[in-house]
Design a protein around this motif. Structure first.
Motif, mmCIF file in Angstrom:
data_model
loop_
_atom_site.group_PDB
_atom_site.id
_atom_site.type_symbol
_atom_site.label_atom_id
_atom_site.label_comp_id
_atom_site.label_asym_id
_atom_site.label_seq_id
_atom_site.Cartn_x
_atom_site.Cartn_y
_atom_site.Cartn_z
ATOM 1 N N UNK A 1 -13.830 2.817 -10.906
ATOM 2 C CA UNK A 1 -12.402 2.576 -10.692
ATOM 3 C C UNK A 1 -12.165 2.060 -9.276
ATOM 4 N N UNK A 2 -11.416 0.978 -9.177
ATOM 5 C CA UNK A 2 -11.071 0.445 -7.866
ATOM 6 C C UNK A 2 -10.252 1.459 -7.090
ATOM 7 N N UNK A 3 -10.471 1.504 -5.791
ATOM 8 C CA UNK A 3 -9.704 2.427 -4.955
ATOM 9 C C UNK A 3 -8.215 2.096 -5.009
ATOM 10 N N UNK A 4 -7.886 0.842 -5.310
ATOM 11 C CA UNK A 4 -6.476 0.447 -5.372
ATOM 12 C C UNK A 4 -5.753 1.158 -6.511
ATOM 13 N N UNK A 5 -6.504 1.582 -7.511
ATOM 14 C CA UNK A 5 -5.905 2.312 -8.619
ATOM 15 C C UNK A 5 -5.476 3.718 -8.256
ATOM 16 N N UNK A 37 -12.027 -2.553 0.839
ATOM 17 C CA UNK A 37 -11.128 -3.049 -0.203
ATOM 18 C C UNK A 37 -9.668 -2.814 0.191
ATOM 19 N N UNK A 38 -9.396 -1.666 0.769
ATOM 20 C CA UNK A 38 -8.040 -1.375 1.240
ATOM 21 C C UNK A 38 -7.637 -2.341 2.353
ATOM 22 N N UNK A 39 -8.555 -2.602 3.275
ATOM 23 C CA UNK A 39 -8.258 -3.531 4.370
ATOM 24 C C UNK A 39 -8.012 -4.938 3.831
ATOM 25 N N UNK A 40 -8.780 -5.336 2.834
ATOM 26 C CA UNK A 40 -8.586 -6.650 2.232
ATOM 27 C C UNK A 40 -7.248 -6.768 1.525
ATOM 28 N N UNK A 41 -6.794 -5.655 0.951
ATOM 29 C CA UNK A 41 -5.523 -5.658 0.223
ATOM 30 C C UNK A 41 -4.328 -5.860 1.141
ATOM 31 N N UNK A 42 -4.516 -5.657 2.431
ATOM 32 C CA UNK A 42 -3.417 -5.882 3.372
ATOM 33 C C UNK A 42 -2.965 -7.336 3.337
ATOM 34 N N UNK A 44 -4.060 -9.601 0.691
ATOM 35 C CA UNK A 44 -4.068 -10.190 -0.650
ATOM 36 C C UNK A 44 -3.250 -9.421 -1.675
ATOM 37 N N UNK A 45 -2.899 -8.185 -1.369
ATOM 38 C CA UNK A 45 -2.197 -7.364 -2.347
ATOM 39 C C UNK A 45 -0.712 -7.665 -2.417
ATOM 40 N N UNK A 47 3.291 -6.572 -2.184
ATOM 41 C CA UNK A 47 3.951 -5.823 -1.114
ATOM 42 C C UNK A 47 3.739 -4.325 -1.287
ATOM 43 N N UNK A 48 3.880 -3.843 -2.518
ATOM 44 C CA UNK A 48 3.714 -2.413 -2.771
ATOM 45 C C UNK A 48 2.294 -1.960 -2.459
ATOM 46 N N UNK A 49 1.315 -2.763 -2.875
ATOM 47 C CA UNK A 49 -0.086 -2.404 -2.637
ATOM 48 C C UNK A 49 -0.406 -2.438 -1.142
ATOM 49 N N UNK A 50 0.046 -3.472 -0.446
ATOM 50 C CA UNK A 50 -0.253 -3.558 0.985
ATOM 51 C C UNK A 50 0.443 -2.445 1.759
ATOM 52 N N UNK A 51 1.657 -2.081 1.338
ATOM 53 C CA UNK A 51 2.349 -0.963 1.986
ATOM 54 C C UNK A 51 1.568 0.336 1.813
ATOM 55 N N UNK A 52 1.069 0.553 0.605
ATOM 56 C CA UNK A 52 0.277 1.759 0.348
ATOM 57 C C UNK A 52 -1.043 1.717 1.114
ATOM 58 N N UNK A 53 -1.674 0.553 1.133
ATOM 59 C CA UNK A 53 -2.984 0.432 1.777
ATOM 60 C C UNK A 53 -2.902 0.722 3.271
ATOM 61 N N UNK A 54 -1.872 0.199 3.938
ATOM 62 C CA UNK A 54 -1.778 0.445 5.379
ATOM 63 C C UNK A 54 -1.483 1.919 5.645
ATOM 64 N N UNK A 55 -0.732 2.553 4.757
ATOM 65 C CA UNK A 55 -0.476 3.991 4.898
ATOM 66 C C UNK A 55 -1.788 4.770 4.825
#
Length: 207
Positions: A1-5, A37-42, A44-45, A47-55
């Motif tokens: 499972x991707x960490x983004x999930x 993967x979280x850093x990359x999502x900043x 490419x993700x 808005x919701x994903x990038x907001x969560x990733x930076x948190x």
């Protein structure tokens, strides 16, 4: 499972608890691929994903800064973006890694200060914390004049905290200017608790 999930938005949550728990899990059991993967999502993700990733990343940085320090460029790139939440989050993340990546942070200091000035009080707080850490890392000659300038322009509510943070890193070359600044600002502070805090800093600075 991707960490983004595992991010709050992917779970249909409107609170930050899943993001905080993910940061804690990554601190307890580091996963370099997941963090990357979280850093990359900043960038490419959504808005919701990038907001969560930076948190997740700045919470992780507060716990284990060495795990997110390699991704300093991703945080610095966010500073010029239009997503205010990400800009604020980037400042939080940068503050956590400044002691580990001082040269990279110093190189982007103008962008950091511009972003802070456009942001909230918390963004300005983080800019001061970054300057203090840069001074502690040996860059006092470059950043202490900037720190003193920001102290001079600080809001009354923030000034005591900024003065307390700055005092330990003020070197001999800047001590006289720091003392003068404290003395000047002290005359305009009305709240007794805040005056007491500044007076304490002033006594230490004069010692």
């Amino acid at each position: 499972m991707s960490v983004l999930g595992k991010l709050a938005s992917a779970l249909g949550r409107n609170d930050e608890q899943p993001n905080v728990e993910l940061a804690e899990a990554l601190a307890a059991k580091p996963d370099a691929a997941a963090i990357a993967e979280l850093a990359g999502a900043l960038a490419t993700g959504t808005t919701a994903v990038s907001n969560d990733a930076i948190k997740v990343l700045y919470e992780l940085g507060a716990l284990k800064p060495e795990l997110v320090a390699p991704h300093a460029p991703a945080f610095l790139k966010l500073l010029s973006g239009k997503n205010n939440r990400n800009v604020w989050g980037a400042l939080q993340a940068i503050e956590t890694i400044t002691s580990l990546q001082p040269a990279a942070v110093l190189a982007q200091l103008p962008a950091i200060l511009v972003a802070a000035d456009k942001g909230s009080v918390i963004a300005k707080d983080k800019a001061v914390a970054i300057l203090v850490k840069l001074a502690a890392a040996g860059h006092g000659s470059k950043v202490l004049p900037v720190l003193l300038e920001r102290l001079d322009g600080a809001a009354p509510n923030q000034f005591p905290m900024y003065a307390e943070q700055a005092q330990p890193v003020i070197d001999a070359a800047h001590r006289e200017a720091f003392v003068r600044l404290l003395e000047t600002r002290l005359t305009s502070i009305e709240a007794s608790a805040k005056r007491t805090r500044v007076e304490k800093v002033l006594r230490r600075a004069r010692a």
